[in-house]
Design a protein around this motif. Structure first.
Motif, short mmCIF file in Angstrom:
data_model
loop_
_atom_site.label_atom_id
_atom_site.label_comp_id
_atom_site.label_asym_id
_atom_site.label_seq_id
_atom_site.Cartn_x
_atom_site.Cartn_y
_atom_site.Cartn_z
N PHE A 129 3.38 -2.96 7.35
CA PHE A 129 3.08 -4.40 7.70
C PHE A 129 1.85 -4.47 8.62
N TYR A 130 1.92 -3.36 9.57
CA TYR A 130 0.56 -3.42 10.35
C TYR A 130 -0.66 -3.36 9.48
N GLN A 131 -0.75 -2.52 8.52
CA GLN A 131 -1.85 -2.14 7.75
C GLN A 131 -2.24 -3.44 6.75
N MET A 132 -1.15 -4.07 6.56
CA MET A 132 -1.39 -5.46 5.57
C MET A 132 -1.94 -6.59 6.91
N PHE A 133 -1.49 -6.40 7.74
CA PHE A 133 -2.03 -7.47 8.80
C PHE A 133 -3.47 -7.27 9.13
N ALA A 134 -4.00 -6.07 9.18
CA ALA A 134 -5.43 -5.59 9.12
C ALA A 134 -6.14 -6.00 8.09
N TYR A 135 -5.59 -5.84 6.77
CA TYR A 135 -6.08 -6.26 5.69
C TYR A 135 -6.45 -7.97 5.85
N GLY A 136 -5.41 -8.53 6.05
CA GLY A 136 -5.45 -10.08 6.14
C GLY A 136 -6.62 -10.45 6.79
N HIS A 137 -6.71 -9.99 8.10
CA HIS A 137 -7.95 -10.46 9.07
C HIS A 137 -9.15 -9.98 8.53
N LYS A 138 -9.22 -8.84 7.92
CA LYS A 138 -10.64 -8.50 7.60
C LYS A 138 -11.12 -8.82 6.22
N TYR A 139 -10.21 -8.88 5.27
CA TYR A 139 -10.71 -9.37 3.88
C TYR A 139 -10.23 -10.64 3.58
N GLY A 147 -4.53 -16.49 3.87
CA GLY A 147 -4.30 -16.15 2.47
C GLY A 147 -3.15 -15.54 2.35
N ASP A 148 -3.04 -14.79 1.05
CA ASP A 148 -1.83 -14.55 0.61
C ASP A 148 -2.17 -12.93 0.37
N LEU A 149 -0.99 -12.13 1.08
CA LEU A 149 -1.24 -10.56 0.87
C LEU A 149 0.23 -10.24 -0.03
N VAL A 150 0.08 -9.11 -0.54
CA VAL A 150 1.19 -8.82 -1.66
C VAL A 150 1.64 -7.26 -1.46
N LEU A 151 2.56 -6.93 -1.21
CA LEU A 151 3.23 -5.57 -1.49
C LEU A 151 3.93 -5.40 -2.60
N ILE A 152 3.71 -4.45 -3.47
CA ILE A 152 4.31 -4.18 -4.78
C ILE A 152 5.09 -2.99 -4.81
N TYR A 153 6.14 -3.18 -5.12
CA TYR A 153 7.22 -2.05 -5.01
C TYR A 153 8.09 -2.00 -6.64
N PRO A 154 8.48 -0.77 -7.21
CA PRO A 154 8.92 -0.73 -8.26
C PRO A 154 10.19 -1.53 -8.48
N ARG A 155 10.35 -2.15 -9.43
CA ARG A 155 11.84 -3.14 -9.68
C ARG A 155 12.69 -1.89 -10.12
N ARG A 156 13.89 -2.24 -9.57
CA ARG A 156 15.18 -1.72 -9.78
C ARG A 156 16.39 -2.46 -9.49
N ALA A 157 17.54 -1.97 -9.66
CA ALA A 157 18.77 -2.74 -9.70
C ALA A 157 18.92 -3.63 -8.44
N ARG A 158 18.82 -2.83 -7.27
CA ARG A 158 18.85 -3.58 -5.80
C ARG A 158 17.68 -4.27 -5.52
N PHE A 159 16.45 -4.58 -6.39
CA PHE A 159 15.46 -4.98 -6.00
C PHE A 159 15.04 -5.86 -7.11
N GLN A 160 15.47 -7.08 -7.71
CA GLN A 160 15.30 -7.83 -8.82
C GLN A 160 14.15 -8.74 -8.65
N ASP A 161 14.07 -9.41 -7.30
CA ASP A 161 13.12 -10.51 -7.01
C ASP A 161 12.35 -10.32 -6.06
N ALA A 162 11.40 -10.94 -5.73
CA ALA A 162 10.47 -11.39 -4.61
C ALA A 162 11.44 -11.72 -3.24
N LEU A 163 11.21 -10.92 -2.24
CA LEU A 163 11.62 -11.17 -0.93
C LEU A 163 11.21 -12.67 -0.44
#
Length: 431
Positions: free
Chosen positions: A358-368, A373-389
């Motif tokens: 989250f700290y890393q994405m915070f830096a990306y958001g300010h610099k880029y 705007g919108d930042l996105v963290l992408i994780y593999p989909r699995r049974a206990r993670f089906q939809d966006a948080l």
């Protein structure tokens, strides 16, 4: 006789007896154990880690997938740790092949009934089989020859007479002619590389059909010399119109000769070993799939490096390199991929998310994105993670989305949350 051992990421290997071996724990011989320790030492010198040595009898694999072949003939197949139910081995093999093919932009072909029957083969046999099929198709279309200038001494005239050398001959050898002429030979960099890859396949394959086809093709390259410098021959590979039928086989040649893999096993022993860091493989796979599903005009850039965290003594320091940046109509989305299991029900533990990310994405958001705007963290989909948080808000106007990526469909699952520029055929929630 060689032994094939199938495990997955983070599996534990031991020299002791294992009562119930599975994908997460297996027994290896002391020879293989020592070889893995030596191999890990060479990896550590390059800043990587293949295994974690827990004690003198236990090793724990890291997040590398692919295949390893030891000098004693033992093959270790390492699969992604993703599936938990059903035939995990075949599902993982299918997934790994799909990710490698998309990540390295390997040529695809239609899958027939014969290939489906062999689709459960280990990774190395799959790679060798695809190489042999592409090479067989190339041979049927014809191997390219080239002219080579030859200067020699013969008792007859052929080509051009080298008058200077002829006049300098001793009188006793005036019956011999110093000539130079062109010979039409298959000695080309492309053919030398094909022969080198074919030699590896002939020694490594254990599949009867692969072995038979490899030796049939090898006889056709008898007049081709051995490549003395593989890297130089790869640079000299031509891409003109006359060499167009060579292009489908080139990625498989590079893969077998270990020139394009993210990490290849170096050293004196060069068995059929292919290793891929799973984090990088996942990143490349997501990027390849996004390029196919984004709307016209949208671009995907990987490992962008235009911004730094701060300035020190008039010099920019701590470069910021997001995995992916999507741009469309003047708008930008910054993305990072994480090969990690999330649990959408672990709300008290923040779903398994890492604070450092989250700290890393915070830096990306300010610099880029300039703080908006919108930042996105992408994780593999699995049974206990089906939809966006639910969205994470850094500040008004700057949001972070945590979304799953369906590995089997090759699509981002974000519903209506993130306004990414996808094709109209992918606006149903599964992008």
């Amino acid at each position: 006789m060689s032994i094939t051992l199938t495990v997955r990421e983070y599996a534990r290997l031991t020299t002791s007896h294992v009562a119930h071996p599975d994908l997460d724990i297996a027994q290896v011989s002391p020879t293989v154990f020592d070889w893995l320790c030596d191999l890990n030492a060479s990896f550590s010198q390059a800043g990587a880690a293949l295994v974690q040595v827990q004690d003198r009898r236990w090793l724990k694999l890291d997040n590398y997938v692919g295949a390893l072949e030891s000098p004693c003939g033992t093959r270790i197949e390492i699969l992604p740790k993703h599936f938990e139910q059903g035939d995990c081995i075949q599902q993982s093999r299918t997934l790994l092949r799909r990710m490698i093919q998309a990540s390295l932009n390997l040529p695809a072909r239609e899958v027939g009934a014969a290939s489906l029957q062999r689709f459960d083969a280990p990774l190395t046999e799959w790679v060798m089989g695809r190489f042999l099929e592409a090479l067989d198709h190339l041979v049927k279309r014809g191997i390219r020859f080239d002219y080579h200038r030859v200067e020699e001494e013969q008792p007859y005239l052929r080509g051009q007479l080298n008058t200077v050398r002829q006049m300098r001959q001793a009188p006793s050898r005036r019956h011999q002619f110093q000539i130079s002429h062109d010979v039409f030979l298959p000695d080309r960099p492309e053919n030398r590389l094909l022969k080198a890859a074919l030699g590896i396949v002939c020694k490594a394959t254990q599949d009867p059909s692969n072995w038979r086809l490899a030796h049939e093709l090898r006889s056709l390259f008898h007049d081709v010399p051995v490549s003395r410098d593989i890297a130089q021959d790869l640079k000299q590979w031509q891409h003109d119109r006359l060499m167009a039928h060579y292009q489908p086989v080139k990625p498989w040649v590079e893969l077998i000769l270990q020139q394009q893999t993210p990490l290849a096993v170096a050293g004196e022993w060069r068995g059929m070993s292919l290793l891929f860091p799973m984090e990088r493989l996942f990143e490349n796979y997501v990027a390849a799939c996004l390029r196919e599903t984004l709307a016209s005009g949208a671009t995907v850039s990987a490992q962008v490096s235009g911004e730094h965290l701060c300035i020190h003594r008039d010099k920019q320091v701590f470069q910021l390199r997001p995995d992916l940046v999507v741009e469309h109509n003047g708008k930008r989305w910054v993305m990072d991929t994480k090969w990690k299991r999330l649990d959408s029900e672990m709300k008290g533990k923040h779903y398994g998310l890492g604070q450092a990310d989250f700290y890393q994405m915070f830096a990306y958001g300010h610099k880029y994105l300039g703080g908006e705007g919108d930042l996105v963290l992408i994780y593999p989909r699995r049974a206990r993670f089906q939809d966006a948080l639910p969205v994470f808000e850094y500040a008004p106007g700057m949001r972070l989305w945590v979304v799953p990526f369906d590995l089997e469909l090759g699509r981002l699952v974000c519903g209506d949350a993130v306004s990414l520029p996808f094709c109209s055929s992918h606006v149903d929630g599964s992008v």
